[in-house]
Structures are given as C-alpha cells and as structure tokens.
Design a protein around this motif. Sequence first.
Motif, PDB file in Angstrom:
ATOM      1  N   GLY A 227       0.819  -1.206   0.000  1.00 15.26           N
ATOM      2  CA  GLY A 227       0.000   0.000   0.000  1.00 15.26           C
ATOM      3  C   GLY A 227       0.852   1.255   0.000  1.00 15.26           C
ATOM      4  N   LYS A 228       0.178   2.346   0.360  1.00 14.42           N
ATOM      5  CA  LYS A 228       0.848   3.639   0.388  1.00 14.42           C
ATOM      6  C   LYS A 228       1.764   3.736   1.598  1.00 14.42           C
ATOM      7  CE  LYS A 228      -2.434   6.777  -1.752  1.00 14.42           C
ATOM      8  NZ  LYS A 228      -3.301   7.921  -1.455  1.00 14.42           N
TER       9      LYS A 228
ATOM     10  N   PHE B 219       2.726   5.152   5.076  1.00 10.66           N
ATOM     11  CA  PHE B 219       1.843   5.476   6.199  1.00 10.66           C
ATOM     12  C   PHE B 219       2.575   6.395   7.159  1.00 10.66           C
ATOM     13  CE2 PHE B 219      -1.570   5.125   9.009  1.00 10.66           C
ATOM     14  CZ  PHE B 219      -1.101   4.879  10.276  1.00 10.66           C
TER      15      PHE B 219
ATOM     16  N   ILE C 215       1.509   8.348  10.614  1.00 11.90           N
ATOM     17  CA  ILE C 215       0.393   8.543  11.540  1.00 11.90           C
ATOM     18  C   ILE C 215       0.412   9.930  12.140  1.00 11.90           C
ATOM     19  CG2 ILE C 215       1.554   7.754  13.641  1.00 11.90           C
ATOM     20  CD1 ILE C 215      -0.996   6.213  14.280  1.00 11.90           C
TER      21      ILE C 215
ATOM     22  N   VAL D 220       1.151  11.832  17.880  1.00 14.24           N
ATOM     23  CA  VAL D 220       0.147  11.371  18.831  1.00 14.24           C
ATOM     24  C   VAL D 220       0.570  11.879  20.200  1.00 14.24           C
ATOM     25  CG1 VAL D 220      -1.033   9.381  19.802  1.00 14.24           C
ATOM     26  CG2 VAL D 220      -0.241   9.334  17.443  1.00 14.24           C
TER      27      VAL D 220
ATOM     28  N   ALA E  88      -6.479   3.948   0.356  1.00 15.83           N
ATOM     29  CA  ALA E  88      -6.175   4.613   1.633  1.00 15.83           C
ATOM     30  C   ALA E  88      -6.534   6.084   1.582  1.00 15.83           C
ATOM     31  CB  ALA E  88      -4.697   4.451   1.956  1.00 15.83           C
ATOM     32  N   GLU E  89      -7.049   6.518   0.454  1.00 15.40           N
ATOM     33  CA  GLU E  89      -7.338   7.934   0.269  1.00 15.40           C
ATOM     34  C   GLU E  89      -8.288   8.473   1.334  1.00 15.40           C
ATOM     35  OE1 GLU E  89      -9.753  10.329  -3.246  1.00 15.40           O
ATOM     36  OE2 GLU E  89      -9.096   8.258  -3.479  1.00 15.40           O
TER      37      GLU E  89
ATOM     38  N   THR F 144      -7.350   7.724   9.957  1.00 13.31           N
ATOM     39  CA  THR F 144      -6.514   7.457  11.132  1.00 13.31           C
ATOM     40  C   THR F 144      -5.560   8.599  11.449  1.00 13.31           C
ATOM     41  OG1 THR F 144      -6.686   5.121  10.602  1.00 13.31           O
ATOM     42  CG2 THR F 144      -5.017   5.754  12.192  1.00 13.31           C
ATOM     43  N   PRO F 145      -4.872   9.191  10.461  1.00 11.53           N
ATOM     44  CA  PRO F 145      -3.981  10.295  10.845  1.00 11.53           C
ATOM     45  C   PRO F 145      -4.725  11.471  11.470  1.00 11.53           C
ATOM     46  CG  PRO F 145      -3.427   9.480   8.676  1.00 11.53           C
ATOM     47  CD  PRO F 145      -4.717   8.839   9.043  1.00 11.53           C
TER      48      PRO F 145
ATOM     49  N   ALA G 155      -5.823  10.056  15.288  1.00 14.17           N
ATOM     50  CA  ALA G 155      -4.784   9.738  16.278  1.00 14.17           C
ATOM     51  C   ALA G 155      -4.446  10.906  17.201  1.00 14.17           C
ATOM     52  CB  ALA G 155      -3.539   9.225  15.570  1.00 14.17           C
TER      53      ALA G 155
ATOM     54  N   VAL H 160      -4.849   3.979  19.927  1.00 17.73           N
ATOM     55  CA  VAL H 160      -4.471   3.985  18.512  1.00 17.73           C
ATOM     56  C   VAL H 160      -4.105   2.585  18.054  1.00 17.73           C
ATOM     57  CG1 VAL H 160      -2.862   4.987  16.853  1.00 17.73           C
ATOM     58  CG2 VAL H 160      -3.738   6.367  18.728  1.00 17.73           C
TER      59      VAL H 160
ATOM     60  N   LEU I 265      -4.402   0.639  14.314  1.00 22.31           N
ATOM     61  CA  LEU I 265      -3.287   0.129  13.517  1.00 22.31           C
ATOM     62  C   LEU I 265      -3.477  -1.343  13.196  1.00 22.31           C
ATOM     63  CD1 LEU I 265      -0.189   1.853  15.122  1.00 22.31           C
ATOM     64  CD2 LEU I 265      -1.612   2.599  13.233  1.00 22.31           C
TER      65      LEU I 265
ATOM     66  N   LEU J 125      -5.816  -1.493  10.299  1.00 24.72           N
ATOM     67  CA  LEU J 125      -5.179  -1.108   9.036  1.00 24.72           C
ATOM     68  C   LEU J 125      -4.271  -2.217   8.530  1.00 24.72           C
ATOM     69  CD1 LEU J 125      -4.248   2.600   9.769  1.00 24.72           C
ATOM     70  CD2 LEU J 125      -6.232   1.715   8.564  1.00 24.72           C
TER      71      LEU J 125
ATOM     72  N   GLN K 217      -4.543  -4.320   4.921  1.00 28.91           N
ATOM     73  CA  GLN K 217      -3.462  -4.166   3.961  1.00 28.91           C
ATOM     74  C   GLN K 217      -3.574  -2.865   3.171  1.00 28.91           C
ATOM     75  OE1 GLN K 217      -0.785  -6.475   3.263  1.00 28.91           O
ATOM     76  NE2 GLN K 217      -1.430  -7.091   5.315  1.00 28.91           N
ATOM     77  N   LEU K 218      -3.984  -1.803   3.847  1.00 26.04           N
ATOM     78  CA  LEU K 218      -4.096  -0.526   3.146  1.00 26.04           C
ATOM     79  C   LEU K 218      -2.731   0.108   2.949  1.00 26.04           C
ATOM     80  CD1 LEU K 218      -7.188   1.135   4.837  1.00 26.04           C
ATOM     81  CD2 LEU K 218      -7.074  -0.093   2.691  1.00 26.04           C
ATOM     82  N   TYR K 219      -1.806  -0.190   3.854  1.00 28.30           N
ATOM     83  CA  TYR K 219      -0.496   0.441   3.797  1.00 28.30           C
ATOM     84  C   TYR K 219       0.573  -0.643   3.783  1.00 28.30           C
ATOM     85  CZ  TYR K 219      -2.981   4.635   5.230  1.00 28.30           C
ATOM     86  OH  TYR K 219      -3.844   5.686   5.307  1.00 28.30           O
ATOM     87  N   ASP K 220       1.783  -0.205   3.546  1.00 26.90           N
ATOM     88  CA  ASP K 220       2.920  -1.111   3.605  1.00 26.90           C
ATOM     89  C   ASP K 220       3.096  -1.604   5.034  1.00 26.90           C
ATOM     90  OD1 ASP K 220       6.404  -0.996   3.586  1.00 26.90           O
ATOM     91  OD2 ASP K 220       5.180  -2.342   2.369  1.00 26.90           O
TER      92      ASP K 220
ATOM     93  N   HIS L   7       5.682   0.091   7.291  1.00 25.28           N
ATOM     94  CA  HIS L   7       5.328   1.398   7.843  1.00 25.28           C
ATOM     95  C   HIS L   7       4.416   1.266   9.054  1.00 25.28           C
ATOM     96  CE1 HIS L   7       6.520   2.820   3.715  1.00 25.28           C
ATOM     97  NE2 HIS L   7       7.216   3.591   4.503  1.00 25.28           N
ATOM     98  N   ILE L   8       3.496   0.301   8.983  1.00 25.72           N
ATOM     99  CA  ILE L   8       2.603   0.085  10.125  1.00 25.72           C
ATOM    100  C   ILE L   8       3.404  -0.336  11.347  1.00 25.72           C
ATOM    101  CG2 ILE L   8       0.699  -1.308  10.995  1.00 25.72           C
ATOM    102  CD1 ILE L   8      -0.296   0.557   8.980  1.00 25.72           C
TER     103      ILE L   8
END
Lengths: 557, 437
Positions: free
Chosen positions: A2-3, A5, A7, A10, B2-3, B7-8, B11, B19, B23, B26, B30-33, B36-37
Amino acid sequence: MGKAFDIGAVPFNAEGWGPPDSTITGSNINLPLNVPFAPFSRSDKLGRIADWTRNFNNPTRSKNPADAVFDFTNDDDDDTFHLVDPKPPPRPKFGPKWRFPQQRQLPQRRDEEVEAKKREQEKERARRDRLYHMNRSNPNQQRREAAVFKSSVDIQPEWNMHDQIPFSTFSKLSFTVPEPEDLLLCGALEYYDRTYDRITPKNERRLERFKNRNFFKVTTTDDPIIRRLANEDKATVFATDTILSTLMCAPRSVYSWDIVVQRVGNKLFFDKRDGSQLDLLSVHETSQEPLPESKDDINSAHSLSVEAAYINQNFSQQVLIRDGNKVTFDEANPFANEGEEVASVAYRYRRWKLDDDMYLVARCEVHSVVDVNKQRSFLTLNALNEFDPKYSGVDWRQKLETQRGAVLATELKNNANKLAKWTAQALLASADTMKLGYVSRIHPRDHFNHVILAVVGYKPRDFAAQINLNTTNMWGIVKSIVDLCMKLNEGKYVLVKDPSKPQVRIYEVPADAFENDYVEEPLPEDEQVQPPSEGAEGGEATTTTNDVEDKQIDGQA
Amino acid sequence: MAEYDLTPRMAPNLDRHLVFPLLEFLQERQLYDDDHILKAKIDLLNNTNMVDYAMDIHKSLYHTEDVPNDMVDRRAEVVARLKSLEEAAAPLVAFLQNEAAVQELRADKQYNLQMLNDRYQIGPAQIEALYQYAKFQFECGNYSGAADYLYQYRALCTNSERSLSALWGKLAAEILMQNWDIALEELNRLKEIIDSKNFASPLNQVQSRIWLMHWSLFIFFNHDNGRTQIIDLFNQDKYLNAIQTSAPHLLRYLATAFIVNKRRRPQFKDFIKVIQQEQHSYKDPITEFLACVYVNYDFDGAQKKMRECEEVILNDPFLGKRVEESNFSTVPLRDEFLENARLFIFETYCRIHQRIDMGVLAEKLNLNYEEAERWIVNLIRSSKLDAKIDSETGAVIMEPNHLNVYEQLIDHTKALNGRTYKLVSQLLEHAQAQTTR
C-alpha cells in the motif's frame, strides 16, 4: 503493498489521561493563535450588533456567553422605594421596675377576666396588623427587619467591650471531648406514661396545669452542689446545660441573649441573670414570617415565649405516671425544701475534660425515666406549640397524622435554635430519648387552653444528625469561649448576643451588676393590679435607651 | 483506497493505547505497507511500558532475532520501576484486597480518609502512589488492574483535576477491555463533568468535547444502542459546534449513523443542512452521497457514491467491524448502510416521478430485474410504499400524494392558530412583568 503510512504526532500524557491543556501545546493548528476563542455556530445569524428584533423568549436559542455584552435589559431597581411606617412611636412611660425574688416563678398570668375584656381589642389590632404586614410583604425580603428586636440586657455606658465575635468564626470551630464523668446524681424521677405515645389529633388530650409543682431555674453560682464541687477543685469551669446549649447553638440564634461570666480565682462560672431570656422558650425565632410587634398581642414574641415556657413545663409533668412511684438517686433535689412537691427532674453533675489542666462541670437535666427490656432509660420531655396555623402555613390538626415529616420540617425551619438547644441538652445529659410533644391551642384566639396532639420520640444523636447539629462544632464553640474568658482578669463579665447582627460581644461589668437588692414594699393599690404592664412599658423605655447605646457602640466600632 | 483513511486525523485526539486497535485494523486491511505500520507501532510504544511487545514487533520488522540495547535497558528500567511502585502502593492495595476492611468504607469521603489515616496509616502519599501505580499498569497494558485501581482512587481522591484524569483513564481501560456497558457509563459521567466544569478557557472545553467524541466512537459502534446514542451526543448544539470548529471529519460517523438509524428521522433534515455547510471543510463519499440524494438530486451521482461508500466502510476501523459466523465473514454495518441508502434513493426518486420503469429502477438501485421487483414488492407489502406494479408494462405506478384544497386550508389554519396563541402568551407575560415591577 500500500501507500506510505505516516500517523503523525500522537500526544502523550505522562501524568495521566485525557486531552492536554491546549494553552500549552497549541495543538489546534486550524484555530488562529492569540485570538480569543468563543463558541459559535455557523447557523448563527450575523449582524447581531444592531439586532433590534431579538427574541429573548425563544427557548430553542442557546445562550451564548460571548453574546452577553449585547444582552442589555433595563431592570428597574425598586429597592430604594419602601413604605413609611405609619405606626406612631411608642410613648415611653417610666416607673418602678418590678423585680422578683431569686427563685421566682415565671411572670404571673394576668387575670382571665381582664384578659377577656381585651380580647376584642386584640382581635381588631391583630386584623389591622395582618393587613399591614400583608401590604408590606415583599417576596425578595429574605428575613424580617431585625430592627424590631432589642437587646436582652441594657448596655450601660460604663461597660468596657473586650471582644466582638461574629458567628461566622463559630461555624469553623471544632473540638472533640472524651466521654464525660458522672460526679453526682440528685433528685427524683417519675416514670413516663407510654399511653401518650398513642395520642393522635383525632383523640387529642387536654393539657393540664400543675400549679402545685415547683420548677427550679437555678443559676450556676447559686447551686450548692456546684459550690461544693468548686471548693473541692473538681474543675475550673462551671456551667449548666441551659447555658452551655445556648453557647453551643449560638450560630442559630436570632433573638438576643446574655450570659454572665464570673472569673473568681482560677475558676470560671457561667451564669444567667434572673428572669433573662434563658428562662423562656423562643417561638418562631428563625421564621421568615414576622410576628406581631405589639407587646400586648397574644402572638407577640414575648407572649409566645411565656406561653411556650408554661406549655413545656405542664407537658413535662402530664406525660408522667403520677402515682407516687419515683426513682431516687444519690441525693435529693438540692433546691427543694422539705415537704415541697417538686417536678420530676434529675440533675446529673458531669465533668468533661477540656485540657490537661482544665475540666468543665455542668449540671444537666433529665426529666423522666422508663424501663425498656428491664433496662432503665432516661428521657427529656419538651413540647412544641402551635399558636396560629396562618403563621406557619401548616395546620397540625390536618397534617400531623398524614404529613408528620412536613410538620417537623416546618418546626425545624421556624424554631431551629430551640430544637437545637433541646438536642444539645439531651446530648449533654446523655439522655436515651428525647420526647417531643405537639401542643396546640384549642382556639387560635385562646392562649390559656391547649391540647396535646401527638408525642414523638427521637434518639438525640440521630436527631442531631438530622438537624445538622455537629457535636465537635458545639464543643469547639464552648472551648473557644472558655479559652477567651480564661485570659480575662478576675471580675464579672457579660456575653451579649447582638439583637440585629449575628455576633456576640463580651463586656466587663461592675461586680455588683445584675444583683438584686430590691426589698419588696407595698405599692399603691391601683398599680398592684398590672405590674407586668409596667414591666412592658419599662421594656419599651429600654428599647429607646438601647438604641442610643447601639449607635454609640457602632460609632466606637 | 487509503485515500479516505481518517486514522492520521483521529490519532491526535486519542490516547496512545487507543491507537493500537486502529493500527491492527489497518494492518489487516493491507491498506499500507506493513513495514510502515510496524514502524508506527514501535513509535507509539515509546513512552509506554510494553517493552516485550515492542521487541516482538522489532523482530518482525527487521527479520532478526536481535533487539536494540536501548530496548533491553528499557525493559530493566520498567521492571525496576514496577517493583518500586508496587511497594509504594502496597499498603492501600492490601487494604483494598481485604474484604473485611473494605466493608468499613462509607459514602462519606472525609470519613474514609480519616479512618484510613487513623487505623491503617494510609495517607495522601499512599493514595497518590495508587494513582501512579494505576498509570504504570495502564502503560504496561494491564487494563483490568488499572481500571480497578482508578475506580478506588476516584473514591478517595480530593483533587478534581486528578479525579477527572482518572476518569479518562478508566474510560480508556474499559474501552480496551471491550466492556461496552461500563464504558458507556463512564462516558456519560465524563460528559456531565465536561459540560458542567469551569474550564480555564473555552478552547479547553471544546478540545475536551472533541476528545470525548473520538473516544466515544469505540463504544457507539460496538454497543447495542450506540447508533442512536451517537446521534444524541454528536447532534447537540455544543458538540456539533465542536465538530464544525476542529473535527469536521467526525461528520462521516454522524452521517453513517443517521443513514442506518430509523428512530432519528426528525433531526435528519437539519443534519442535511450541516452537511451542506461543511462541504468546504470536509467531504467523503458518505457525505457526498447524502448531498447527491437530498441537495443536488443527482441520482446517477448517488449511485456512484454508493459504491464508493462500500469501500469507505470496509476500510474504516469503526464502521468496518467484522463479524465471523460459521466460516462466513460479514460486515453488518455495510449491509445495513447499503440497504438504507437504496431506500433513500428510492424514496426521493419516487417522490418526483409518477411512473417508474422497473428496468431503470433496477439499474439505479444496483440490482438485477428480479431483485428489484422482489424488493419493491416487499416495500409495498410492508406498507412503506403507496404504489402498484403493472406487470404488463413492467412499471411501478405511484399513487398521487397531493393534499386537497380543504386539507391545505386546515393545515394553514392550524399554523395560524398556533402562532396567534404564542403571540398572546408573550403579550400577557410582558404585561404581568410590568405589573410586578
């Protein structure tokens, strides 16, 4: 895949949970900094600065505090306007002051025949007064005007004022005393007649009179037992339960009262003057509704006080089993002569420890005894009295059976000080039960004849909690007064409750003040018929004199 | 897709521990890599005490069995601090675990404090230690223990600020333990305090309301009655103002609740106006769907937005809650949403047409011909639709819905009567005020 990320930030609250203080972090980026924030809604109309058509009665519009500057309303202030009192000032009449011997009875009742003649006049006067008060009634008036009260004792110009204590300081005091120690028990008690617990307004009982029974209201220094205890150095402070309860419940008092303080050697004696307010019972003291101001009115404060004292005494003897069976104690009644018929009373001389080197001895009264499960219980007996349902708004004959709580609540509001003092006395004496009688006039116009409508019993400790009477605050007041008086030099002083303000003052008085040197001698025959009237006139003269004294005192303050 | 992920934006208004469920969601979607999660999780775990959890994530992220030295040091530090706080709070914890002793507590807070001090030597220092211990347990992930300690702390605490903080903490703990009923009680208690408290500035109060609304999403989309209560909370003037001021993205959840809720229809019209006003600050397929149906009457656009809404719901942590039923996985809110959305399109479409071809209707509702016919028959049978079906021409005949002249006259007369009555009442009220003065 995906895109990417991110966050973002926080926030972390290291000290707890919840949102951070926005004035510190400035986390609301979209709100401009340094601009005062006021809540608003996008649907609000603009142009409010000159909105002449705003509808103040619209309940759907939420009041916005930021718009308060625009909410101008023209509220006329009517407080500066008031009616002039049309009553003429009372003309002072001076004459000899009638004084009674030391162990006097309450003021003599006037002749009923003479009383009947004046009843019509009183009826007319009462109607006029009621109309007058009705016209003057003001819903915003929180309390009746305090100017109608007068001091319970004449303040002489030569008296020095040592201290002035507002009641607000009394409310903060707190002191805990250990359990008292019984030094002596005197007197004899009769048993309580339990059939009186079953009285209801429907099967009321006529209140009887007890003219042959002697009631004693002896002050501290005249008590031979207390003199003996003082000589034996049992304590340094001496008082009676009536005097202590007056001090303990001082913040609730409205009428003026006075207590004599005598410092003799290292000893302190709290006394009451003969015939002072402490011998009577107040009625409607803490009520919002004013009582008639005329001294001759049967519903005036003074008349009601005398009536209540009589009712209280008669009630306390009527509810006993008067078959000659008595419970006796260590000594007989110290004030009664041989062969005299005495009211049922037991005096408990008890000692409390105030400090390591300070003890207080007080004479406490209980009025009756009852055996519950083969265990002896002490009772105190007191009576509330109803004089005219129009004043309290609660008719006891209608409400006492169905809404007893409402009747008690009304009495707690109108007689807060009296009930508090009764409770304090019961606590001092460690009475097991307080019996409260509800006594009413047979007719609102007849203040000589009464009936008992009900009798209710309470545990003193539970009742104290119910009326917010705090034991530690009670003793805190006593302790502070004792400490204050112990710092004074030897001599005689008087504590006076101000008639208008919630405060008490302490004056130094000459050693011979309040002593009764009067030698009774015959008066002219026409004056003997109405000695109380002359006393009333003297009281009014005292009022005039006292006003001048009050002004001087205020000037000094 | 993910458009439309919020979440951003959510949070910054949540506690760190709240949070993590987002996560997790998400990651499942599998919306993001994945890397990165996982990195975001490690960043979140800084300052918390869940060191073992951080170590596990680190191993997954970098495919190694080694962990950094600072994590090892952090773990030792956490264990030492745990022992220290445990000792400080031990007297009060021991008291609270003693059944006989707890019975002595009463509703009188002053009495309790005095009794604890006199008989158990538990004073303000021990009570403060209980708070610190609860905070530490929460940061370790022991939400159950933290909730119990915070409950006891609030019963003994005399500092209103600390009590409020403890209430936020207990709410977070109950949410993370998924005790929705208790969490709802704490939420209502917190709302009452926020509405009645005197804040240092109105900004603080608005921020508290925004945080409260964010935290409440966990409860309202899991509680049985949550769809109604979210409308009751968010639609209040004060809370709607907070949304418009600083959190317009919450309109998504309010819009969804209105669409799937059948009991809050009267407030729906006003909410459409809010959607219209706020289009410049926030829009997503759900709010745009409502604008197409009720503002622009663009039925083709609404149909397209409905398909986008399905994607948005499936990818939203609160709306896309998944329920497993015997080898079958479903998202109940999505089904309900689509059903009601079709109903909205149908209602508005039928209101402006008299004869509707079944084929065209099926196309607009995203159904085939038989499904559309069955759907309309169900509506007619359940009296939701005043219509008939002409099988020959394959059309739906709408019954006319016009009021006749007499009914219109009666309606106007009633309105006039009401306004006259109100006017007279105001005049009398004003006259009485003058008399009193």
